[in-house]
Design an enzyme around this catalytic site. Structure first.
Site, mmCIF file in Angstrom:
data_model
loop_
_atom_site.group_PDB
_atom_site.id
_atom_site.type_symbol
_atom_site.label_atom_id
_atom_site.label_comp_id
_atom_site.label_asym_id
_atom_site.label_seq_id
_atom_site.Cartn_x
_atom_site.Cartn_y
_atom_site.Cartn_z
ATOM 1 N N LYS A 44 0.811 -1.176 0.000
ATOM 2 C CA LYS A 44 0.000 0.000 0.000
ATOM 3 C C LYS A 44 0.860 1.247 0.000
ATOM 4 O O LYS A 44 0.414 2.335 -0.332
ATOM 5 C CB LYS A 44 -0.910 0.009 1.233
ATOM 6 C CG LYS A 44 -1.832 -1.175 1.333
ATOM 7 C CD LYS A 44 -2.576 -1.234 2.663
ATOM 8 C CE LYS A 44 -3.360 -2.528 2.715
ATOM 9 N NZ LYS A 44 -3.751 -2.861 4.069
ATOM 10 N N GLY A 45 2.111 1.083 0.371
ATOM 11 C CA GLY A 45 2.976 2.227 0.624
ATOM 12 C C GLY A 45 3.251 3.132 -0.555
ATOM 13 O O GLY A 45 3.492 4.317 -0.378
ATOM 14 N N GLU A 99 7.948 2.109 -5.711
ATOM 15 C CA GLU A 99 8.057 1.660 -4.326
ATOM 16 C C GLU A 99 8.189 2.866 -3.400
ATOM 17 O O GLU A 99 8.685 3.919 -3.808
ATOM 18 C CB GLU A 99 9.280 0.736 -4.205
ATOM 19 C CG GLU A 99 9.548 0.174 -2.836
ATOM 20 C CD GLU A 99 8.481 -0.756 -2.289
ATOM 21 O OE1 GLU A 99 7.323 -0.312 -2.145
ATOM 22 O OE2 GLU A 99 8.803 -1.901 -1.965
ATOM 23 N N ASP A 103 14.644 -0.797 1.292
ATOM 24 C CA ASP A 103 15.193 -1.040 2.625
ATOM 25 C C ASP A 103 16.197 -2.191 2.516
ATOM 26 O O ASP A 103 17.306 -2.003 2.039
ATOM 27 C CB ASP A 103 14.034 -1.328 3.585
ATOM 28 C CG ASP A 103 14.419 -1.328 5.047
ATOM 29 O OD1 ASP A 103 15.402 -0.669 5.426
ATOM 30 O OD2 ASP A 103 13.722 -1.992 5.824
ATOM 31 N N LYS A 131 17.190 3.533 1.733
ATOM 32 C CA LYS A 131 17.881 3.394 3.017
ATOM 33 C C LYS A 131 19.027 2.390 2.820
ATOM 34 O O LYS A 131 18.943 1.231 3.220
ATOM 35 C CB LYS A 131 16.895 2.908 4.082
ATOM 36 C CG LYS A 131 17.395 3.083 5.500
ATOM 37 C CD LYS A 131 16.459 2.471 6.528
ATOM 38 C CE LYS A 131 15.210 3.271 6.752
ATOM 39 N NZ LYS A 131 14.388 2.709 7.861
ATOM 40 N N PHE A 152 13.402 4.799 11.786
ATOM 41 C CA PHE A 152 12.079 4.284 11.450
ATOM 42 C C PHE A 152 11.240 5.420 10.873
ATOM 43 O O PHE A 152 10.760 6.279 11.595
ATOM 44 C CB PHE A 152 11.385 3.688 12.681
ATOM 45 C CG PHE A 152 10.292 2.743 12.302
ATOM 46 C CD1 PHE A 152 9.127 3.202 11.698
ATOM 47 C CD2 PHE A 152 10.425 1.387 12.518
ATOM 48 C CE1 PHE A 152 8.123 2.341 11.321
ATOM 49 C CE2 PHE A 152 9.419 0.514 12.155
ATOM 50 C CZ PHE A 152 8.266 0.985 11.558
ATOM 51 N N ASP A 159 4.230 3.223 6.793
ATOM 52 C CA ASP A 159 3.399 3.026 7.976
ATOM 53 C C ASP A 159 4.152 2.369 9.121
ATOM 54 O O ASP A 159 5.258 1.847 8.957
ATOM 55 C CB ASP A 159 2.203 2.137 7.613
ATOM 56 C CG ASP A 159 2.601 0.671 7.461
ATOM 57 O OD1 ASP A 159 2.045 -0.178 8.179
ATOM 58 O OD2 ASP A 159 3.478 0.355 6.621
ATOM 59 N N ARG A 165 0.257 6.417 7.277
ATOM 60 C CA ARG A 165 0.464 6.485 5.822
ATOM 61 C C ARG A 165 0.013 7.819 5.239
ATOM 62 O O ARG A 165 0.524 8.266 4.223
ATOM 63 C CB ARG A 165 -0.296 5.368 5.113
ATOM 64 C CG ARG A 165 0.244 3.983 5.338
ATOM 65 C CD ARG A 165 -0.484 2.986 4.431
ATOM 66 N NE ARG A 165 -0.282 1.612 4.810
ATOM 67 C CZ ARG A 165 0.776 0.871 4.467
ATOM 68 N NH1 ARG A 165 1.731 1.397 3.732
ATOM 69 N NH2 ARG A 165 0.863 -0.385 4.841
#
Length: 179
Positions: A44-45, A99, A103, A131, A152, A159, A165
């Site tokens: 969902k990001g 995206e 990460d 990142k 974070f 999220d 979000r």
């Protein structure tokens, strides 16, 4: 600023400006190839980033979504589960995978492999955030909005426990909320 945010890393204005720049670059690159990519947003990001980015791609494009999961809690475990697949064949199609963050790289590497196995002509990646300190798989985005520190991050699609979000910026979640 939201009460659970320690600090704002990237403002909404900075995100919009960077999406304009990325949109111009993506347009130029694909016009040079004389083709339009199929943008594939990872749910969902990626939704807020995709919604802003497509405003600045000056060519006819199509987009679709995949929903894949490799996370348990806050950790990527590397086992990819496809929850929603693409709606049509991608055989011979150039894919631009959208995206929210690169990460560990595990999810993107596996999704890229799956799309190539389905016959995609090529798979390029555009990510709002990168990142690199967390990377465990050798993969990088072709287009990156911003590099972020190993903190974070939440907001603009990212999220924690399905919350935050909708924040219009990228911020750092207060440590006590996830430790």
């Amino acid at each position: 600023m939201h009460k659970d945010v320690k600090k704002i890393l990237i403002s909404e204005e900075e995100i919009v400006k960077r999406c304009e720049e990325l949109g111009r670059q993506i347009t130029a690159d694909y016009e040079a190839k004389q083709e339009a990519p199929l943008l594939v947003g990872l749910l969902k990001g990626s939704v807020p980033f995709l919604a802003e980015l497509i405003k600045h791609i000056d060519m006819d494009i199509m987009f679709d979504f995949m929903d894949v999961s490799s996370y348990e809690g806050t950790q990527s475990v590397g086992n990819i589960r496809v929850i929603k697949d693409l709606d049509s064949s991608i055989n011979g199609v150039s894919i631009l995978l959208v995206e929210d963050i690169v990460d560990t790289g595990r999810t993107l590497a596996e999704v890229k492999r799956m799309l190539l196995n389905k016959g995609a002509k090529e798979v390029k990646i555009v990510s709002l955030l990168d990142k690199p300190q967390r990377r465990v798989v050798d993969i990088s985005a072709d287009y990156v909005g911003f590099a972020v520190p190993n903190e974070f991050v939440i907001g603009y699609g990212l999220d924690f426990d399905q919350k935050y979000r909708n924040l219009p910026y990228v911020g750092v979640l207060k440590d006590e909320l996830y430790e």
